[in-house]
Design a protein around this motif. Structure first.
Motif, short mmCIF file in Angstrom:
data_model
loop_
_atom_site.label_atom_id
_atom_site.label_comp_id
_atom_site.label_asym_id
_atom_site.label_seq_id
_atom_site.Cartn_x
_atom_site.Cartn_y
_atom_site.Cartn_z
N GLY A 151 43.47 37.34 51.51
CA GLY A 151 42.57 37.15 50.38
C GLY A 151 41.36 38.06 50.39
N ARG A 152 41.17 38.83 51.47
CA ARG A 152 40.03 39.73 51.51
C ARG A 152 40.29 40.96 50.63
N ALA A 153 39.22 41.59 50.19
CA ALA A 153 39.35 42.82 49.42
C ALA A 153 39.85 43.94 50.31
N SER B 228 45.00 46.35 40.19
CA SER B 228 43.88 45.41 40.22
C SER B 228 44.29 44.03 39.73
N ARG C 166 43.24 42.12 45.31
CA ARG C 166 41.79 42.17 45.33
C ARG C 166 41.39 43.47 46.03
N GLY D 41 37.94 43.31 40.54
CA GLY D 41 37.82 41.91 40.16
C GLY D 41 38.89 41.05 40.81
N ALA D 42 38.88 39.78 40.46
CA ALA D 42 39.88 38.85 41.00
C ALA D 42 41.25 39.14 40.39
N PRO D 43 42.31 39.10 41.18
CA PRO D 43 43.66 39.32 40.65
C PRO D 43 44.00 38.29 39.58
N THR D 44 44.80 38.70 38.61
CA THR D 44 45.19 37.80 37.52
C THR D 44 46.67 37.50 37.52
#
Length: 266
Positions: free
Chosen positions: A83-85, A149, A153, A50-53
């Motif tokens: 920003g890519r996984a 995680s 990302r 998922g998106a980083p928090t």
């Protein structure tokens, strides 16, 4: 290559592996009932992707803060800042080692291939299931994955568990038990496969030195590979001339097999 402490740990592992491998004409099979009276302690709940928090860490090495002692380490490639996984390699140290051993095993490929390397540390001198039962080490790996995680990302389709020696045995145990999380398992000179209920169908890469005197190949990897192939796993087995070690060319072979690719430019 190994100090006395590591040698003693792997010697114990060898005795366990020989005992298990000698059970029956067809060799050892995993206990599909799992450990702990039906409770599968090898199962991981973390699912990176998922998106980083949290604020993303910069490139380089970071302590994750999941343990006060023997903390996990995370190596972040420069490409993570785009920003890519990113693919994630979970790298497990050998007996007598720590997170540094796991990190050093695969850090050289991190920037070249744009992958993050997560290196947890066992609570004792080696991984718990190698001593007989999954427990606290599974929890450390789980929390380390969850923390990773939160920071990065991660590409959920390219999460790999790898290890050397005792770490390779643990990687096989965890990888086969969590095949829906780990698409690939890399085992450098394993001793045996700790039993656990298996899920998914990960690919498996095994390497072993033909002159290994710590974990002799005929009692370990050759048996392991035969059993996995009989069970229908896609296994790549590389034997090399050498002892209980991971030569750079074997790391390259494993990385090529993983098909991680290289980070995009620009």
């Amino acid at each position: 290559m190994t100090d006395r402490r590591a040698f003693l740990g792997t010697a114990v592992l060898l005795g366990t592996a020989a005992l298990l491998a000698g059970c029956g004409e067809q060799g050892w099979r995993p206990d599909l009932g799992g450990a702990g009276g039906g409770t599968d302690r090898a199962a991981l709940s973390a699912r990176p992707g998922g998106a980083p928090t949290a604020a993303p860490p910069g490139p380089g090495e970071h302590a994750l803060g999941v343990e006060d002692e023997r903390d996990s380490l995370l190596y972040v490639p420069a490409s993570a800042g785009t920003g890519r996984a990113v693919p994630l390699l979970v790298s497990l140290h050998g007996a007598g080692g720590g997170a540094r051993g796991g990190l050093d095993l695969l850090r050289a490929v991190a920037d070249e291939h744009g992958v993050a390397v997560l290196a947890p540390a066992s609570r004792g001198s080696t991984w718990d299931a190698v001593g007989g039962r999954y427990g606290a080490d599974v929890d450390v790996v789980d929390r380390s994955l969850r923390r990773t995680s939160e920071l990065l990302r991660v590409d959920p389709e390219r999460i790999v568990v790898a290890g050397f020696s005792d770490g390779a045995s643990y990687a096989l145990g965890l990888g086969l038990a969590n095949g829906e999380l780990f698409g690939d398992v890399v085992a450098f000179s394993p001793g045996f496969v700790p039993p656990a209920r298996r899920t998914g169908r990960p690919r498996v890469f095994v390497s072993h030195g033909a002159a290994d005197e710590v974990l002799p190949i005929e009692r370990t990897s050759r048996r392991i590979v035969h059993e996995l192939e009989e069970d229908g796993y896609d296994v790549t087995f590389v034997e090399f001339e050498g002892g209980h070690a991971v030569p750079p060319e074997i790391v390259r072979r494993a990385v090529e097999w993983l098909r991680l690719g290289t980070p995009p430019t620009g």
